[in-house]
Enzyme design. Structure first.
Site, PDB file in Angstrom:
ATOM      1  N   HIS A 193       1.859   7.924  14.548  1.00 63.92           N
ATOM      2  CA  HIS A 193       0.803   6.964  14.229  1.00 63.92           C
ATOM      3  C   HIS A 193       1.208   6.187  12.990  1.00 63.92           C
ATOM      4  O   HIS A 193       2.195   6.516  12.304  1.00 63.92           O
ATOM      5  CB  HIS A 193      -0.535   7.671  14.021  1.00 63.92           C
ATOM      6  N   ASP A 206       0.342  -0.652  11.796  1.00 62.41           N
ATOM      7  CA  ASP A 206      -0.025  -1.093  13.148  1.00 62.41           C
ATOM      8  C   ASP A 206      -0.099  -2.605  13.275  1.00 62.41           C
ATOM      9  O   ASP A 206       0.471  -3.193  14.200  1.00 62.41           O
ATOM     10  CB  ASP A 206      -1.384  -0.504  13.541  1.00 62.41           C
TER      11      ASP A 206
END
Length: 386
Positions: free
Chosen positions: A139, A169
């Site tokens: 992540h 991200d």
């Protein structure tokens, strides 16, 4: 080049006529596809039966605004062929699976480019398509940790501060994917151009974002420890300070002329320690902090209003849309009862807009089947409902 008819109404933006297939995922892929949709592309999100994501109500998942959704089960008999039919009619395809997954499902780059040699196939991952970690889960926080980016954020005597998932991200992932697929689309549309695969890895983008810092590090003007530099909170005139009511003000008068105005308005112009003496930075920070604690955020906002002192109130997510400057620019808009950031950037000749709310899984299957001339979508819908 794909056909330009797409059945979407309203102001479209500079990418009007560009067709995008998004294979549903979470995080940076959907955000990248939303940005393309904001810019006017006809984005068709291929949702899977049962859904995908982090459990947010699809009606409030703003990263799916301005898109249309079809429902396709890639594990069903007709599923892969339906996606290939969409890819055949598209300009760009975006997927965010682990390396090799799209290939196993029959919708990898080779399959899609065989049907559409001009297709731009965008791949969004954390680790990239190759390398020792390519097959591993991860992540945002792990990606920015490995690149050194996370190490720069926070106080020197505390663990690194997690910057939500914005830095990895979205900045290191989504934005680089969008730049990549648009650059590849430009190439595909030149005489003799061709489609290609764009490998957008968050580790690559997050490392690239720190380009200036690496240059400063090489020049000896950046210390490789957080909270010790001009732009990482180490500097007492580049940071945030608590006010009397427990709120915060952001301070950033790096240039001398702005700093002079800042200290004058703060009321420490005659007594502030020399800012050029780094050995006195802790002393200067204490003086600035003590002054800010004497008034509320609203009072300090009024003091610095109209100045070039580079000071701003730290607003919450709910407060931000109501700030006079952001309201005047319509930086936030409301659509379908949801307040949300407006499309960015802005275009003088091809303005963009929020023209539809979050796409509901499968709600546009029939419309897309007609607009894109993909009769197999109706067959696939039967597969998913039998």
């Amino acid at each position: 080049m794909a056909a330009t008819g797409n059945g979407v109404q309203g102001p479209r933006g500079p990418l009007a006529g560009v067709r995008v297939v998004e294979l549903a995922g979470i995080g940076p892929g959907p955000f990248a596809a939303m940005l393309l949709a904001d810019l006017g592309a006809d984005v068709v999100r291929v949702d899977r039966p049962g859904g995908a994501g982090l459990g947010i109500d699809p009606a409030r998942d703003l990263t799916n605004r301005n898109k249309r959704s079809v429902l396709v089960d890639l594990k069903a008999e007709h599923g892969p062929e339906t996606v290939l039919e969409l890819a055949e009619r598209a300009d760009i395809l975006i997927e965010g699976y682990r390396p090799g997954t799209a290939e196993r499902l029959g919708v990898g780059p080779d399959d899609c480019l065989a049907r559409n040699p001009l297709l731009v196939y965008g791949r969004m991952t954390g680790w990239g398509q190759d390398g020792p970690l390519a097959e591993r889960a991860g992540h945002d926080i792990a990606y920015i940790a490995l690149t050194g980016t996370l190490s720069m954020i926070g106080k020197p005597d505390e663990p690194p501060t997690v910057p939500a998932n914005l830095l990895g991200d979205y900045a290191g992932g989504s934005l680089y994917l969008v730049v990549g697929v648009l650059a590849a689309l430009q190439h595909a549309r030149t005489p003799g151009g061709s489609g290609q695969v764009v490998d957008a890895a968050i580790v690559d983008g997050a490392a690239h974002l720190a380009m200036m810092i690496h240059g400063m590090l090489a020049a000896g003007s950046w210390q490789d420890r957080r909270g010790s530099n001009l732009l990482d909170g180490g500097c007492p005139f580049y940071g945030s300070y608590e006010t009397a009511d427990g709120e915060y003000m952001a301070v950033g008068p790096l240039e001398q002329r702005f700093y002079a105005e800042f200290t004058e308005l703060l009321g420490i112009g005659e007594t502030a320690p020399d800012r050029g003496d780094t050995s006195r930075w802790d002393e200067l920070r204490a003086v600035v902090a003590a002054r800010f604690r004497t008034r509320t955020r609203a009072q300090w906002t009024e003091v610095f209003a109209g100045s070039d002192a580079c000071v701003a109130p730290v607003l919450s997510l709910r407060e931000a849309p109501h700030h006079p400057h952001l309201a005047a620019r319509a930086t936030f808009v409301e659509h379908g009862g949801l307040t949300q950031p407006a499309p960015a950037p802005r275009f003088s000749a091809t303005p963009s807009s929020v023209h539809s709310g979050p796409a509901q899984p499968g709600a546009d299957t029939d419309a897309v089947a007609a607009d894109w001339d993909v009769p197999g979508l109706r067959t696939t819908r039967k597969d998913t409902t039998d």
